[in-house]
Write a protein that holds these residues in place. Sequence first.
Motif, PDB file in Angstrom:
ATOM      1  N   GLN A  91      -0.732   5.577  -0.034  1.00 40.96           N
ATOM      2  CA  GLN A  91      -1.637   4.433  -0.262  1.00 40.96           C
ATOM      3  C   GLN A  91      -1.533   3.904  -1.697  1.00 40.96           C
ATOM      4  O   GLN A  91      -2.110   2.881  -2.015  1.00 40.96           O
ATOM      5  CB  GLN A  91      -3.114   4.844  -0.033  1.00 40.96           C
ATOM      6  CG  GLN A  91      -3.382   5.606   1.245  1.00 40.96           C
ATOM      7  CD  GLN A  91      -2.879   4.864   2.472  1.00 40.96           C
ATOM      8  OE1 GLN A  91      -2.921   3.632   2.500  1.00 40.96           O
ATOM      9  NE2 GLN A  91      -2.375   5.603   3.463  1.00 40.96           N
ATOM     10  N   ARG A  92      -0.853   4.618  -2.558  1.00 37.26           N
ATOM     11  CA  ARG A  92      -0.830   4.186  -3.963  1.00 37.26           C
ATOM     12  C   ARG A  92      -0.044   2.883  -4.116  1.00 37.26           C
ATOM     13  O   ARG A  92       0.999   2.702  -3.484  1.00 37.26           O
ATOM     14  CB  ARG A  92      -0.181   5.262  -4.847  1.00 37.26           C
ATOM     15  CG  ARG A  92      -1.056   6.472  -4.975  1.00 37.26           C
ATOM     16  CD  ARG A  92      -0.613   7.359  -6.121  1.00 37.26           C
ATOM     17  NE  ARG A  92      -1.607   8.420  -6.289  1.00 37.26           N
ATOM     18  CZ  ARG A  92      -1.625   9.292  -7.264  1.00 37.26           C
ATOM     19  NH1 ARG A  92      -0.696   9.267  -8.192  1.00 37.26           N
ATOM     20  NH2 ARG A  92      -2.566  10.212  -7.341  1.00 37.26           N
ATOM     21  N   PRO A  93      -0.556   2.002  -4.989  1.00 35.48           N
ATOM     22  CA  PRO A  93       0.186   0.754  -5.207  1.00 35.48           C
ATOM     23  C   PRO A  93       1.472   1.007  -6.003  1.00 35.48           C
ATOM     24  O   PRO A  93       1.546   1.960  -6.775  1.00 35.48           O
ATOM     25  CB  PRO A  93      -0.802  -0.096  -6.026  1.00 35.48           C
ATOM     26  CG  PRO A  93      -1.718   0.882  -6.674  1.00 35.48           C
ATOM     27  CD  PRO A  93      -1.780   2.102  -5.786  1.00 35.48           C
ATOM     28  N   SER A  94       2.428   0.138  -5.800  1.00 34.66           N
ATOM     29  CA  SER A  94       3.673   0.222  -6.590  1.00 34.66           C
ATOM     30  C   SER A  94       3.395  -0.297  -7.998  1.00 34.66           C
ATOM     31  O   SER A  94       2.523  -1.141  -8.168  1.00 34.66           O
ATOM     32  CB  SER A  94       4.754  -0.640  -5.954  1.00 34.66           C
ATOM     33  OG  SER A  94       5.153  -0.083  -4.743  1.00 34.66           O
ATOM     34  N   PRO A  95       4.128   0.159  -8.986  1.00 39.98           N
ATOM     35  CA  PRO A  95       5.131   1.206  -8.909  1.00 39.98           C
ATOM     36  C   PRO A  95       4.488   2.591  -9.043  1.00 39.98           C
ATOM     37  O   PRO A  95       3.729   2.834  -9.966  1.00 39.98           O
ATOM     38  CB  PRO A  95       6.017   0.914 -10.126  1.00 39.98           C
ATOM     39  CG  PRO A  95       5.114   0.223 -11.103  1.00 39.98           C
ATOM     40  CD  PRO A  95       4.062  -0.476 -10.301  1.00 39.98           C
ATOM     41  N   ARG A  96       4.817   3.461  -8.072  1.00 44.62           N
ATOM     42  CA  ARG A  96       4.260   4.822  -8.109  1.00 44.62           C
ATOM     43  C   ARG A  96       5.141   5.689  -9.005  1.00 44.62           C
ATOM     44  O   ARG A  96       6.325   5.405  -9.178  1.00 44.62           O
ATOM     45  CB  ARG A  96       4.249   5.417  -6.695  1.00 44.62           C
ATOM     46  CG  ARG A  96       3.480   4.589  -5.692  1.00 44.62           C
ATOM     47  CD  ARG A  96       3.566   5.192  -4.301  1.00 44.62           C
ATOM     48  NE  ARG A  96       4.942   5.263  -3.807  1.00 44.62           N
ATOM     49  CZ  ARG A  96       5.283   5.717  -2.606  1.00 44.62           C
ATOM     50  NH1 ARG A  96       4.347   6.144  -1.767  1.00 44.62           N
ATOM     51  NH2 ARG A  96       6.544   5.757  -2.221  1.00 44.62           N
TER      52      ARG A  96
END
Length: 264
Positions: A91-96
Amino acid sequence: MTEAELYAVYKGVYMPALLHPPHSLKYYEDFSFRQDDILVATYPKSGTTWMQEIAPLIMSGGDPASVDTLPNWDRVPWLEEQRSCVLNLEQRPSPRMFATHFHYNMMPPSFFEAKPKVIYVMRNPKDVFTSSFHYYGIASYLEPSTELWLNAEDKERILYISYEEMKMDLRDSVSRIAQFLEKSLDAEVIEKIADRCLFKNMKQNKMSNYSTVPREFLDQTKSEFLRKGIVGDWKNQLTVAEAEHFDAVYKDQMKDVKYKFVWD
Ligand SMILES: Nc1ncnc2c1ncn2[C@@H]1O[C@H](COP(=O)(O)OS(=O)(=O)O)[C@@H](OP(=O)(O)O)[C@H]1O
């Protein structure tokens, strides 16, 4: 604990069983990389924590919010580590951003398909040995292994940088990393990031110095995680004979690696 309880073997490499139970290795194998992910790859004790501070600061344009509020293992989590399964990384937004101690040839299939950028941090093996020696005295696990990132076939997406280069000129290193990550930052921001990432400043950051880890897991009353942070501490650890033996073994083991290290 017996050796069998301490270690698990994954793709022929011994690793601390406590950190890498089978369900987290399965999660790791099935993990889907994105092209714009950033992976910090290191042999343990080579400068992982340092890069877990530098890279997020570069990506946030110098804003210290994440390094002030998130522990480094949430900020730049180890993909192969058990905690990753519950961090909702999908679910993390880019850029991870992720970290790994695994070798190049242990990366999951999606890594080779998505081709994310990699920052590979290296350090003089005698200093890695010295740092590890102290760390093994406080941590309840060990992890011997070898490195293959230097033999990667797709080197153009990997930034090879050493602990020694960062120590020699941190501002220049931050600038090189920012360029690699395609972040254009003012000289003033670069300077601010480099200052925050100085050993003496990171040592004060509770989100980066592992002081929140319970003592039964990591006993920092014996030796601190951010211990000395210098180049050449191996001279205080190894006798001349031991250093010569180390060099001989190292030379033999590394004979097929075509790379000019700064410490050679
Ligand atoms: N900012 C900064 N400057 C200089 N040195 C630093 C910094 N941050 C961490 N360190 C030093 O890095 C060593 C720990 O390595 P890692 O972070 O790779 O360890 S780990 O693999 O994540 O366990 C360990 O090295 P030693 O001091 O030689 O033991 C840390 O002190």
